[in-house]
Design a protein around this motif. Structure first.
Motif, mmCIF file in Angstrom:
data_model
loop_
_atom_site.group_PDB
_atom_site.id
_atom_site.type_symbol
_atom_site.label_atom_id
_atom_site.label_comp_id
_atom_site.label_asym_id
_atom_site.label_seq_id
_atom_site.Cartn_x
_atom_site.Cartn_y
_atom_site.Cartn_z
ATOM 1 N N PHE A 9 0.888 -1.159 0.000
ATOM 2 C CA PHE A 9 0.000 0.000 0.000
ATOM 3 C C PHE A 9 0.921 1.202 0.000
ATOM 4 O O PHE A 9 1.414 1.627 1.042
ATOM 5 C CB PHE A 9 -0.910 -0.010 1.228
ATOM 6 N N GLY A 10 1.212 1.709 -1.229
ATOM 7 C CA GLY A 10 2.304 2.658 -1.347
ATOM 8 C C GLY A 10 3.592 1.931 -0.997
ATOM 9 O O GLY A 10 3.870 0.845 -1.489
ATOM 10 N N ASP A 204 -2.101 13.012 3.211
ATOM 11 C CA ASP A 204 -1.831 11.571 3.247
ATOM 12 C C ASP A 204 -2.308 10.824 1.995
ATOM 13 O O ASP A 204 -1.584 9.958 1.486
ATOM 14 C CB ASP A 204 -2.454 10.948 4.501
ATOM 15 N N TYR A 208 0.191 8.525 -0.517
ATOM 16 C CA TYR A 208 -0.032 7.150 -0.970
ATOM 17 C C TYR A 208 -0.014 7.073 -2.494
ATOM 18 O O TYR A 208 0.609 6.184 -3.085
ATOM 19 C CB TYR A 208 -1.365 6.597 -0.458
ATOM 20 N N GLU A 211 3.423 7.233 -3.936
ATOM 21 C CA GLU A 211 4.149 5.986 -3.668
ATOM 22 C C GLU A 211 3.629 4.850 -4.544
ATOM 23 O O GLU A 211 4.408 4.020 -5.026
ATOM 24 C CB GLU A 211 4.022 5.623 -2.190
ATOM 25 N N SER A 212 2.308 4.819 -4.769
ATOM 26 C CA SER A 212 1.734 3.731 -5.563
ATOM 27 C C SER A 212 2.231 3.762 -7.002
ATOM 28 O O SER A 212 2.365 2.718 -7.644
ATOM 29 C CB SER A 212 0.199 3.795 -5.534
#
Length: 252
Positions: A9-10, A204, A208, A211-212
């Motif tokens: 997750f990320g 936030d 994510y 990062e994903s």
């Protein structure tokens, strides 16, 4: 490398059973500002990229029936572009796992007078709630990197396509161009979460999403995954130096 009971997750490792809920929460938070989110993620380029995908799909402009399924497209952006381009025989089913995204799309469809040609359904990309051989084309834009099992989503895309149907996936990708990759990384990690927090009050979800993108397979790897799912003539078109790519395949 994760085992069969965990996934990413990320940059975090989470239980497979938890990922769908975590992703759901991200998009619940950004549903009403989804286009703005994509503007932040792409510098506004997502609008041009989506148009390229519609150009590649080239929906018929006649009364010939042509049914598209747009997966993970709850706000209707791809669906409406498709209907604006296509003829009177075109119809679209928008399938998204997040009901908040679907509510935004339904409101937009009514405002655009597309409600009679645009169906909205809540469903998981890994197990779509439709029979085999149902659709003439399948699109997914900026959604496949968020599913838990990409291979299952690709296999189900093939299942719901009619023979001769086309698969198109627009997704953020990997930048192979020296210097551009460093500029893109700096912008993504330093700027996007901060801008997201300034605009929405919470950075936030944007952290994510950045990062994903880095965890998503590169263009060649994803092409092989499409082929392994049984979609033929897989290819891709790199956009803006690799920041995004459109992958194509066919159900033969």
């Amino acid at each position: 490398m994760t085992d069969s009971k965990t996934t990413h997750f990320g940059f975090k490792t989470v239980a497979e059973d938890d990922k769908a809920g975590l992703v759901h929460n991200v998009f619940e938070q950004v549903a009403s500002r989804y286009d703005l989110m994509n503007d932040l993620m792409s510098g506004g380029l997502h609008r041009a990229w989506k148009q390229v995908m519609i150009d590649m799909l080239n929906p018929p402009r006649t009364a010939r029936p042509f049914h598209l399924i747009d997966v993970a497209g709850g706000t209707g952006d791809i669906a409406f572009r498709f209907l604006e381009r296509g003829g009177e025989g075109c119809a679209v089913t928008v399938c998204d796992i997040n009901e908040h995204m679907l509510m935004v799309g339904q409101d937009r469809a009514e405002a655009k007078a597309f409600a009679d040609k645009c169906e909205f359904a809540c469903g998981d990309a890994e197990k779509l709630p439709f029979p085999d051989n149902s659709f003439d084309a399948y699109t997914i834009a900026f959604g496949i990197r968020n599913v838990t099992h990409i291979d299952k989503a690709l296999a189900d895309a093939r299942r719901v396509l009619k023979p001769g149907g086309r698969f198109l996936c627009l997704e953020f990708s990997q930048v192979p161009v020296p210097l551009l990759d460093k500029v893109y990384d700096s912008y993504s990690f330093a700027a996007i979460p901060r801008i997201g927090k300034w605009v929405t009050g919470d950075g936030d979800p944007y952290q994510y999403l950045v990062e994903s993108i880095r965890r998503f397979p590169d263009q060649e790897t994803f092409k092989r995954m499409i082929e392994e799912a049984g979609l033929a003539r897989a290819s891709y078109r790199t956009l803006t130096g690799g920041i995004a790519a459109i992958h194509s395949g066919w159900r033969l």
